[in-house]
Motif scaffolding. Structure first.
Motif, PDB file in Angstrom:
ATOM      1  N   VAL A  43       7.954  16.833   4.833  1.00  0.00           N
ATOM      2  CA  VAL A  43       7.320  16.476   6.097  1.00  0.00           C
ATOM      3  C   VAL A  43       7.027  14.981   6.043  1.00  0.00           C
ATOM      4  O   VAL A  43       6.430  14.496   5.088  1.00  0.00           O
ATOM      5  CB  VAL A  43       6.030  17.271   6.328  1.00  0.00           C
ATOM      6  N   TYR A  44       7.471  14.272   7.080  1.00  0.00           N
ATOM      7  CA  TYR A  44       7.295  12.827   7.135  1.00  0.00           C
ATOM      8  C   TYR A  44       6.161  12.495   8.096  1.00  0.00           C
ATOM      9  O   TYR A  44       6.116  13.005   9.220  1.00  0.00           O
ATOM     10  CB  TYR A  44       8.586  12.158   7.585  1.00  0.00           C
ATOM     11  N   TYR A  45       5.280  11.623   7.634  1.00  0.00           N
ATOM     12  CA  TYR A  45       4.108  11.218   8.403  1.00  0.00           C
ATOM     13  C   TYR A  45       4.134   9.713   8.633  1.00  0.00           C
ATOM     14  O   TYR A  45       4.481   8.952   7.720  1.00  0.00           O
ATOM     15  CB  TYR A  45       2.828  11.548   7.651  1.00  0.00           C
ATOM     16  N   CYS A  46       3.734   9.299   9.811  1.00  0.00           N
ATOM     17  CA  CYS A  46       3.443   7.883   9.993  1.00  0.00           C
ATOM     18  C   CYS A  46       1.929   7.694   9.898  1.00  0.00           C
ATOM     19  O   CYS A  46       1.149   8.614  10.163  1.00  0.00           O
ATOM     20  CB  CYS A  46       3.995   7.330  11.297  1.00  0.00           C
ATOM     21  N   ALA A  47       1.552   6.499   9.507  1.00  0.00           N
ATOM     22  CA  ALA A  47       0.143   6.193   9.279  1.00  0.00           C
ATOM     23  C   ALA A  47      -0.122   4.738   9.624  1.00  0.00           C
ATOM     24  O   ALA A  47       0.776   3.902   9.549  1.00  0.00           O
ATOM     25  CB  ALA A  47      -0.237   6.466   7.827  1.00  0.00           C
ATOM     26  N   GLY A  48      -1.361   4.442   9.994  1.00  0.00           N
ATOM     27  CA  GLY A  48      -1.718   3.077  10.356  1.00  0.00           C
ATOM     28  C   GLY A  48      -3.044   2.663   9.749  1.00  0.00           C
ATOM     29  O   GLY A  48      -3.918   3.505   9.504  1.00  0.00           O
ATOM     30  N   LYS A  49      -3.165   1.366   9.498  1.00  0.00           N
ATOM     31  CA  LYS A  49      -4.404   0.822   8.961  1.00  0.00           C
ATOM     32  C   LYS A  49      -4.559  -0.627   9.374  1.00  0.00           C
ATOM     33  O   LYS A  49      -3.581  -1.325   9.641  1.00  0.00           O
ATOM     34  CB  LYS A  49      -4.427   0.913   7.430  1.00  0.00           C
ATOM     35  N   TYR A  50      -5.790  -1.069   9.404  1.00  0.00           N
ATOM     36  CA  TYR A  50      -6.078  -2.498   9.499  1.00  0.00           C
ATOM     37  C   TYR A  50      -5.979  -3.103   8.107  1.00  0.00           C
ATOM     38  O   TYR A  50      -5.845  -2.395   7.106  1.00  0.00           O
ATOM     39  CB  TYR A  50      -7.492  -2.730  10.059  1.00  0.00           C
ATOM     40  N   GLY A  51      -6.074  -4.414   8.049  1.00  0.00           N
ATOM     41  CA  GLY A  51      -6.086  -5.089   6.762  1.00  0.00           C
ATOM     42  C   GLY A  51      -4.701  -5.200   6.169  1.00  0.00           C
ATOM     43  O   GLY A  51      -3.704  -5.234   6.888  1.00  0.00           O
ATOM     44  N   GLY A  52      -4.633  -5.286   4.852  1.00  0.00           N
ATOM     45  CA  GLY A  52      -3.368  -5.504   4.179  1.00  0.00           C
ATOM     46  C   GLY A  52      -2.575  -4.235   3.990  1.00  0.00           C
ATOM     47  O   GLY A  52      -3.079  -3.123   4.136  1.00  0.00           O
ATOM     48  N   SER A  53      -1.304  -4.423   3.654  1.00  0.00           N
ATOM     49  CA  SER A  53      -0.429  -3.287   3.409  1.00  0.00           C
ATOM     50  C   SER A  53      -0.843  -2.561   2.138  1.00  0.00           C
ATOM     51  O   SER A  53      -1.466  -3.143   1.248  1.00  0.00           O
ATOM     52  CB  SER A  53       1.015  -3.778   3.278  1.00  0.00           C
ATOM     53  N   SER A  54      -0.523  -1.314   2.049  1.00  0.00           N
ATOM     54  CA  SER A  54      -0.890  -0.513   0.890  1.00  0.00           C
ATOM     55  C   SER A  54       0.126   0.595   0.685  1.00  0.00           C
ATOM     56  O   SER A  54       0.732   1.088   1.639  1.00  0.00           O
ATOM     57  CB  SER A  54      -2.282   0.089   1.073  1.00  0.00           C
ATOM     58  N   LEU A  55       0.285   0.978  -0.599  1.00  0.00           N
ATOM     59  CA  LEU A  55       1.130   2.109  -0.957  1.00  0.00           C
ATOM     60  C   LEU A  55       0.330   3.406  -1.023  1.00  0.00           C
ATOM     61  O   LEU A  55       0.905   4.471  -1.232  1.00  0.00           O
ATOM     62  CB  LEU A  55       1.781   1.869  -2.311  1.00  0.00           C
ATOM     63  N   HIS A  56      -0.963   3.300  -0.861  1.00  0.00           N
ATOM     64  CA  HIS A  56      -1.849   4.424  -1.118  1.00  0.00           C
ATOM     65  C   HIS A  56      -2.257   5.123   0.179  1.00  0.00           C
ATOM     66  O   HIS A  56      -2.863   4.502   1.063  1.00  0.00           O
ATOM     67  CB  HIS A  56      -3.084   3.943  -1.869  1.00  0.00           C
ATOM     68  N   ALA A  57      -1.967   6.401   0.256  1.00  0.00           N
ATOM     69  CA  ALA A  57      -2.255   7.159   1.468  1.00  0.00           C
ATOM     70  C   ALA A  57      -3.730   7.130   1.833  1.00  0.00           C
ATOM     71  O   ALA A  57      -4.087   7.102   3.009  1.00  0.00           O
ATOM     72  CB  ALA A  57      -1.779   8.605   1.299  1.00  0.00           C
ATOM     73  N   GLY A  58      -4.582   7.119   0.835  1.00  0.00           N
ATOM     74  CA  GLY A  58      -6.015   7.162   1.082  1.00  0.00           C
ATOM     75  C   GLY A  58      -6.563   5.943   1.805  1.00  0.00           C
ATOM     76  O   GLY A  58      -7.666   5.986   2.331  1.00  0.00           O
ATOM     77  N   GLU A  59      -5.789   4.879   1.850  1.00  0.00           N
ATOM     78  CA  GLU A  59      -6.245   3.658   2.511  1.00  0.00           C
ATOM     79  C   GLU A  59      -5.862   3.619   3.984  1.00  0.00           C
ATOM     80  O   GLU A  59      -6.244   2.687   4.687  1.00  0.00           O
ATOM     81  CB  GLU A  59      -5.690   2.436   1.777  1.00  0.00           C
ATOM     82  N   TYR A  60      -5.129   4.597   4.446  1.00  0.00           N
ATOM     83  CA  TYR A  60      -4.721   4.633   5.847  1.00  0.00           C
ATOM     84  C   TYR A  60      -5.685   5.490   6.645  1.00  0.00           C
ATOM     85  O   TYR A  60      -6.061   6.576   6.217  1.00  0.00           O
ATOM     86  CB  TYR A  60      -3.285   5.147   5.971  1.00  0.00           C
ATOM     87  N   ASP A  61      -6.069   4.963   7.797  1.00  0.00           N
ATOM     88  CA  ASP A  61      -7.104   5.596   8.602  1.00  0.00           C
ATOM     89  C   ASP A  61      -6.559   6.551   9.651  1.00  0.00           C
ATOM     90  O   ASP A  61      -7.278   7.451  10.084  1.00  0.00           O
ATOM     91  CB  ASP A  61      -7.926   4.511   9.322  1.00  0.00           C
TER      92      ASP A  61
END
Length: 123
Positions: free
Chosen positions: A93-111
């Protein structure tokens, strides 16, 4: 607040291609780093690709480098994942995710997350 809706998943034979899209609501889409993650049954969610706010910079997991391309169209509030030379191990299952701030490889940092779209690659 932004809401994300993925589309474009499906069943494809090994070696085939698919293009996923992720449409975002809200007027602040261009302020978000966007990323794609995937999760296979029994496995943790893993990073696939990320793209900068203006689309100029991208990063990829080693497993998809050279086969997948992330892009975005801020005028359409949409991010894409073009996938070529698909392999059975890309099934997830493929998910898109978004966050403010810098890029990250970590899912937990996406809001913000979409609901996911299933990609199945048959051998």
């Amino acid at each position: 607040q932004v809401q994300l809706v993925e589309a474009g998943g499906g069943l494809v034979q090994a070696g085939g291609s698919l293009r996923l899209s992720c449409a975002a609501s809200g007027r602040t889409f261009s302020n978000y780093i966007m990323a794609w993650f995937r999760q296979a049954p029994g496995k943790e969610r893993e990073f696939v690709a990320a793209i900068s706010r203006d689309g100029a910079k991208t990063s990829y997991a080693d497993s998809v480098k050279g086969r997948f391309t992330a892009s975005r169209d801020n005028a359409k509030n949409t991010v894409y994942l073009q996938m070529h030379n698909l392999k059975p191990e890309d099934t997830a299952v493929y998910y898109c995710a978004g966050k403010y701030g810098g890029s990250s490889l970590h899912a937990g940092e996406y809001d913000h997350w979409g609901q996911g779209t299933q990609v199945t690659v048959s051998s």
